[in-house]
Design a protein around this motif. Structure first.
Motif, PDB file in Angstrom:
ATOM      1  N   MET A 172     -18.219   6.013 -66.204  1.00  0.00           N
ATOM      2  CA  MET A 172     -17.754   5.429 -64.938  1.00  0.00           C
ATOM      3  C   MET A 172     -16.576   4.497 -65.178  1.00  0.00           C
ATOM      4  O   MET A 172     -15.622   4.470 -64.401  1.00  0.00           O
ATOM      5  CB  MET A 172     -18.904   4.689 -64.265  1.00  0.00           C
ATOM      6  CG  MET A 172     -19.946   5.619 -63.706  1.00  0.00           C
ATOM      7  SD  MET A 172     -21.171   4.734 -62.752  1.00  0.00           S
ATOM      8  CE  MET A 172     -22.201   4.051 -64.014  1.00  0.00           C
ATOM      9  N   GLN A 175     -13.116   6.115 -65.370  1.00  0.00           N
ATOM     10  CA  GLN A 175     -12.544   6.770 -64.191  1.00  0.00           C
ATOM     11  C   GLN A 175     -11.321   6.043 -63.647  1.00  0.00           C
ATOM     12  O   GLN A 175     -10.503   6.636 -62.953  1.00  0.00           O
ATOM     13  CB  GLN A 175     -13.597   6.875 -63.071  1.00  0.00           C
ATOM     14  CG  GLN A 175     -14.812   7.672 -63.452  1.00  0.00           C
ATOM     15  CD  GLN A 175     -14.505   9.084 -63.897  1.00  0.00           C
ATOM     16  OE1 GLN A 175     -13.705   9.766 -63.289  1.00  0.00           O
ATOM     17  NE2 GLN A 175     -15.114   9.508 -64.986  1.00  0.00           N
ATOM     18  N   SER A 176     -11.227   4.724 -63.922  1.00  0.00           N
ATOM     19  CA  SER A 176     -10.103   3.989 -63.360  1.00  0.00           C
ATOM     20  C   SER A 176      -8.799   4.320 -64.071  1.00  0.00           C
ATOM     21  O   SER A 176      -7.727   4.014 -63.565  1.00  0.00           O
ATOM     22  CB  SER A 176     -10.374   2.484 -63.439  1.00  0.00           C
ATOM     23  OG  SER A 176     -10.512   2.108 -64.787  1.00  0.00           O
ATOM     24  N   PRO A 178      -7.602   7.711 -65.405  1.00  0.00           N
ATOM     25  CA  PRO A 178      -7.732   9.135 -65.739  1.00  0.00           C
ATOM     26  C   PRO A 178      -6.710   9.541 -66.792  1.00  0.00           C
ATOM     27  O   PRO A 178      -5.562   9.121 -66.726  1.00  0.00           O
ATOM     28  CB  PRO A 178      -7.444   9.836 -64.409  1.00  0.00           C
ATOM     29  CG  PRO A 178      -7.539   8.784 -63.366  1.00  0.00           C
ATOM     30  CD  PRO A 178      -7.198   7.492 -64.025  1.00  0.00           C
ATOM     31  N   PHE A 183     -11.640   7.925 -70.634  1.00  0.00           N
ATOM     32  CA  PHE A 183     -11.828   9.005 -69.659  1.00  0.00           C
ATOM     33  C   PHE A 183     -12.007  10.336 -70.370  1.00  0.00           C
ATOM     34  O   PHE A 183     -12.919  11.107 -70.076  1.00  0.00           O
ATOM     35  CB  PHE A 183     -10.626   9.049 -68.718  1.00  0.00           C
ATOM     36  CG  PHE A 183     -10.701  10.140 -67.674  1.00  0.00           C
ATOM     37  CD1 PHE A 183     -11.316   9.899 -66.461  1.00  0.00           C
ATOM     38  CD2 PHE A 183     -10.152  11.386 -67.912  1.00  0.00           C
ATOM     39  CE1 PHE A 183     -11.388  10.892 -65.496  1.00  0.00           C
ATOM     40  CE2 PHE A 183     -10.225  12.385 -66.953  1.00  0.00           C
ATOM     41  CZ  PHE A 183     -10.841  12.133 -65.746  1.00  0.00           C
ATOM     42  N   ALA A 187     -15.327  12.882 -70.774  1.00  0.00           N
ATOM     43  CA  ALA A 187     -15.064  13.877 -69.725  1.00  0.00           C
ATOM     44  C   ALA A 187     -16.186  14.908 -69.626  1.00  0.00           C
ATOM     45  O   ALA A 187     -16.367  15.532 -68.586  1.00  0.00           O
ATOM     46  CB  ALA A 187     -13.727  14.581 -69.992  1.00  0.00           C
ATOM     47  N   TRP A 188     -16.968  15.059 -70.687  1.00  0.00           N
ATOM     48  CA  TRP A 188     -18.043  16.060 -70.678  1.00  0.00           C
ATOM     49  C   TRP A 188     -19.264  15.584 -69.906  1.00  0.00           C
ATOM     50  O   TRP A 188     -20.145  16.383 -69.580  1.00  0.00           O
ATOM     51  CB  TRP A 188     -18.452  16.380 -72.126  1.00  0.00           C
ATOM     52  CG  TRP A 188     -18.777  15.148 -72.917  1.00  0.00           C
ATOM     53  CD1 TRP A 188     -17.911  14.333 -73.578  1.00  0.00           C
ATOM     54  CD2 TRP A 188     -20.071  14.552 -73.111  1.00  0.00           C
ATOM     55  NE1 TRP A 188     -18.567  13.285 -74.166  1.00  0.00           N
ATOM     56  CE2 TRP A 188     -19.905  13.396 -73.902  1.00  0.00           C
ATOM     57  CE3 TRP A 188     -21.358  14.897 -72.693  1.00  0.00           C
ATOM     58  CZ2 TRP A 188     -20.956  12.566 -74.280  1.00  0.00           C
ATOM     59  CZ3 TRP A 188     -22.424  14.076 -73.070  1.00  0.00           C
ATOM     60  CH2 TRP A 188     -22.210  12.925 -73.853  1.00  0.00           C
ATOM     61  N   PRO A 191     -19.733  16.790 -65.667  1.00  0.00           N
ATOM     62  CA  PRO A 191     -20.181  18.175 -65.475  1.00  0.00           C
ATOM     63  C   PRO A 191     -21.598  18.412 -66.006  1.00  0.00           C
ATOM     64  O   PRO A 191     -22.363  19.166 -65.433  1.00  0.00           O
ATOM     65  CB  PRO A 191     -19.167  19.008 -66.274  1.00  0.00           C
ATOM     66  CG  PRO A 191     -18.025  18.119 -66.535  1.00  0.00           C
ATOM     67  CD  PRO A 191     -18.528  16.718 -66.521  1.00  0.00           C
ATOM     68  N   GLY A 194     -23.891  16.769 -63.404  1.00  0.00           N
ATOM     69  CA  GLY A 194     -23.739  17.265 -62.044  1.00  0.00           C
ATOM     70  C   GLY A 194     -22.944  16.335 -61.153  1.00  0.00           C
ATOM     71  O   GLY A 194     -23.250  16.203 -59.975  1.00  0.00           O
ATOM     72  N   LEU A 196     -20.174  12.633 -60.735  1.00  0.00           N
ATOM     73  CA  LEU A 196     -20.121  11.183 -60.997  1.00  0.00           C
ATOM     74  C   LEU A 196     -21.250  10.427 -60.303  1.00  0.00           C
ATOM     75  O   LEU A 196     -21.742   9.424 -60.816  1.00  0.00           O
ATOM     76  CB  LEU A 196     -18.782  10.625 -60.500  1.00  0.00           C
ATOM     77  CG  LEU A 196     -17.655  10.539 -61.511  1.00  0.00           C
ATOM     78  CD1 LEU A 196     -16.438   9.942 -60.856  1.00  0.00           C
ATOM     79  CD2 LEU A 196     -18.074   9.690 -62.709  1.00  0.00           C
ATOM     80  N   GLN A 197     -21.649  10.904 -59.125  1.00  0.00           N
ATOM     81  CA  GLN A 197     -22.716  10.194 -58.412  1.00  0.00           C
ATOM     82  C   GLN A 197     -24.037  10.288 -59.176  1.00  0.00           C
ATOM     83  O   GLN A 197     -24.844   9.357 -59.149  1.00  0.00           O
ATOM     84  CB  GLN A 197     -22.874  10.759 -57.005  1.00  0.00           C
ATOM     85  CG  GLN A 197     -21.809  10.274 -56.032  1.00  0.00           C
ATOM     86  CD  GLN A 197     -21.850   8.768 -55.830  1.00  0.00           C
ATOM     87  OE1 GLN A 197     -21.031   8.041 -56.366  1.00  0.00           O
ATOM     88  NE2 GLN A 197     -22.805   8.284 -55.063  1.00  0.00           N
ATOM     89  N   ARG A 200     -23.882   7.848 -61.918  1.00  0.00           N
ATOM     90  CA  ARG A 200     -24.171   6.529 -61.358  1.00  0.00           C
ATOM     91  C   ARG A 200     -25.672   6.343 -61.170  1.00  0.00           C
ATOM     92  O   ARG A 200     -26.234   5.287 -61.498  1.00  0.00           O
ATOM     93  CB  ARG A 200     -23.444   6.440 -60.003  1.00  0.00           C
ATOM     94  CG  ARG A 200     -23.340   5.088 -59.413  1.00  0.00           C
ATOM     95  CD  ARG A 200     -22.241   5.033 -58.365  1.00  0.00           C
ATOM     96  NE  ARG A 200     -20.975   4.665 -58.969  1.00  0.00           N
ATOM     97  CZ  ARG A 200     -19.846   5.335 -58.857  1.00  0.00           C
ATOM     98  NH1 ARG A 200     -19.805   6.422 -58.144  1.00  0.00           N
ATOM     99  NH2 ARG A 200     -18.757   4.914 -59.447  1.00  0.00           N
TER     100      ARG A 200
END
Lengths: 274, 380
Positions: A172, A175-176, A178, A183, A187-188, A191, A194, A196-197, A200
């Motif tokens: 997380m 993400q600021s 990229p 980041f 990055a893996w 995905p 499922g 970013l949420q 979180r």
């Protein structure tokens, strides 16, 4: 060593309702054994402080429970909270690096095998200790100088939890920026989980895991001082604890260590000669 | 503006075509500069784009509309004030688009076949809509052929594919749990053609225009991220470009849609804004010829440019996603707090029982000296 001053019930009750009696000194012969190296102890307390800070700031980031008023330019509350959270996270990662190093450099209670008590003997000990806790029969617990297998499982799970929390947290954080190193390094993760949420959510759920761990950890540590009289609380401060030389231990040959309060040139610390 | 009234004839360059439309040279160069900035190339690249575009001969574009709501086409083409970008998209999409074409039936299907045959390996394929895969794809059948069949045929001769909208990207609402039609995106079917995903539900028209211009200028698709989205548009989070970001950093949040904070235009984080998890140029490009955008209008971002947002970004007005099939009415904090309180209560009960058994035990052992017998194992 001296026996307790009194032995008759009801003659004198130290402490509130006589509970202090449980904390008074055991009768018998004792020796001081050195268990936890200074890096491990430092790691423990720094990490504990970090986790408290991370939980408090993390819950604010997840659900801001204070607000400022007036012009936005006059405040930086969320900014400061996030800065504190990220700084504490960086320090926690640093303690993790020390712990990994100490898995190789530490004594036999701190090294790699201690993390994974998976031998049949250890698994039997785990079941036995859990049963002893559940049936309130402390004398049935396995008698260990270092961690019991059940206890060690709790810490191994905590370490694994921390790895997942740190990975999701850094995902997380990255993400600021990229395309930045953090980041790309993580990055893996989205995905895999499922999105970013979900990252979180996992991070948030694990925060509760730490709270539940803290409740159990503090309870079992204080309980072992009260019931088993093993000085676990002081061992994570001073590095060692007194153990009775009248008993035998499953992970430690106490007969080879003469009663002595402190490692000396003649009686070096037990990681070398036990 | 109907496509048939402004046909871009074969052999005519784009500059000539625009001129016949009454688009001035000045407006055209201005448009090229804006696109250059949008693509992140800098304003100096404007003349280069202008030079490349004005000599472009009419490219063939096949626009397939599959399992979708036509919202993307509406978003792109039905603006109140058509821009040069709209015009460009309109003229390049002449060959086949069954919503916009005046004719219907066999005639248009034949037109599609002949356009694909004539420009084999050179045409741009634009796809809106997802591809249903369950039951052999019967959920979308056009002219007697399934969506997957049409897509495979069209993709075979395409130079590049623009998957426009969340449906063509990953399936969108049709692909949300439980995905009854087995809807998937273009990239799940077509593996051997360059694909760019113009994400969003619907995407911003300017992003599609800029992508087309990039292709016409450089002859290739723009650089994309892991999701296949053009980096010039989807390279940053909404959260990091948001006009309300100052309120987030200050700790000023809207708690409900009718409170004082909402009137003041504070951050929508607490009412479920997904800006921190969403990569999109909405704050910069905005919508409807830069009139406004969701967060600007006081509504939290729902994360429509991210894959599976119907599942992972819901509830749209909550911070954290629901856990599928588990404690439907519960939120993670309720469960977490219940477990923590449960652990504390369990610990308290265990501690009480321990104290109780210990005191009883010690009382029992303390009886021993009174009877006059010393034992080695006196633990009290």
């Amino acid at each position: 060593m001296t026996a307790r001053g009194e032995s008759a019930t009801g003659s004198r009750r130290p402490g509130l309702f006589g509970l202090g009696r449980g904390l008074s000194r055991e009768r018998g012969n004792f020796t001081w054994v050195y268990l936890w190296g200074a890096p491990l102890r430092a790691m423990h307390w720094v990490a504990a402080a970090c986790i408290v800070v991370l939980i408090v700031t993390g819950f604010y980031i997840g659900r801001p429970y204070f607000m400022t008023s007036g012009e936005a330019s006059a405040h930086y509350l969320m900014g400061r909270v996030r800065f504190t959270h990220f700084t504490a996270a960086a320090v926690l990662v640093m303690t993790g690096i020390v712990r990994v190093y100490w898995l190789f450099a530490g004594n036999r209670f701190e090294r790699f095998p201690a993390l994974f008590p998976v031998t049949p003997k250890n698994l039997r000990r785990t079941v036995r200790t859990a049963t002893a806790y559940l049936t309130f029969r402390p004398e049935k617990q396995s008698s260990m100088v270092g961690h019991e297998p059940l206890q060690q499982y709790a810490y191994t799970i905590l370490y694994l939890m921390t790895i997942v929390t740190v990975v999701t947290g850094f995902t997380m954080y990255g993400q600021s920026n990229p395309g930045g190193i953090i980041f790309r390094a993580f990055a893996w993760v989205p995905p895999l989980l499922g999105g970013l949420q979900v990252v979180r959510l996992v991070h948030h759920v694990l925060a509760w895991g730490y709270i539940i761990f803290a409740v159990l950890h503090v309870y079992f540590t204080l309980r072992s001082d009260y019931v088993d009289r093993v000085g676990r609380v002081s061992s994570i401060i001073t590095g060692g604890r007194y153990v009775s030389t009248d008993e035998t231990y499953e992970d430690y040959d106490i007969s080879k260590v003469p009663a002595h309060p402190w490692p000396t040139p003649e009686h070096p610390d037990p990681k070398k000669d036990a | 503006m109907t496509p048939s009234a402004y046909a871009w004839t074969e052999g005519e360059t784009l500059a000539q075509h625009f001129e016949s439309h009454g688009v001035s040279r000045r407006d055209f160069v201005k448009f090229c500069s804006e696109i250059a900035v949008a693509l992140g190339l800098g304003i100096a690249a404007g003349p280069r784009i202008a030079r490349a575009l004005e000599s472009v001969k009419r490219p063939s574009v096949i626009w397939l509309q599959l399992q979708e709501c036509t919202g993307c086409v509406e978003s792109v083409l039905r603006t109140a004030d058509p821009t040069i970008g709209d015009l460009l998209l309109d003229v390049v999409s002449l060959d086949y688009n069954h919503t916009l074409m005046a004719s219907a039936g066999d005639a248009v299907e034949r037109a599609r076949q002949s356009a694909m045959a004539a420009n084999k390996g050179k045409y741009i394929l634009v796809v809106t809509g997802s591809i249903p895969t369950k039951e052999d794809g019967i959920y979308t059948v056009i002219g007697g052929r399934t969506a997957e069949d049409l897509l495979r045929e069209a993709a075979d001769g395409a130079a590049a594919i623009l998957a426009v909208g969340a449906c063509a990207h990953w399936g969108s609402v049709q692909a949300a749990r439980p995905n009854p039609t087995g809807a998937v995106g273009v990239r799940d079917i077509i593996k051997n053609r360059p694909i760019v995903n113009i994400a969003g539900c619907p995407p911003i028209g300017d992003v599609i225009t800029a992508t087309v211009v990039h292709y016409l200028t450089f002859g290739r698709l723009p650089a994309v991220d892991r999701e296949g989205r053009p980096l010039f548009a989807y390279g940053k989070r909404i959260h990091d470009q948001c006009t309300r970001r100052a309120h987030f950093d200050a700790g000023q949040f809207v708690e409900s849609f009718d409170d004082e904070s909402a009137r003041k235009g504070w951050c929508l984080y607490s009412v479920g804004c997904k800006g921190p998890a969403t990569f999109s140029p909405c704050p910069i490009f905005q919508w409807n010829t830069r009139t406004s955008w969701p967060i600007g209008a006081g509504h939290p971002c729902i994360g429509c440019t991210e894959p599976h947002f119907w599942d992972t970004m819901t509830p749209f007005y909550g911070r954290l996603p629901n856990v599928g099939g588990f404690a439907v009415e519960q939120r993670v904090d309720t469960i977490g707090a219940a477990l923590a309180v449960g652990a504390a209560a369990g610990v308290a009960a265990h501690a009480a029982a321990t104290v109780f058994t210990q005191i009883r035990r010690r009382k029992a052992t303390h009886q021993v000296p009174e009877t006059g017998t010393e034992t080695e194992n006196d633990d009290g």
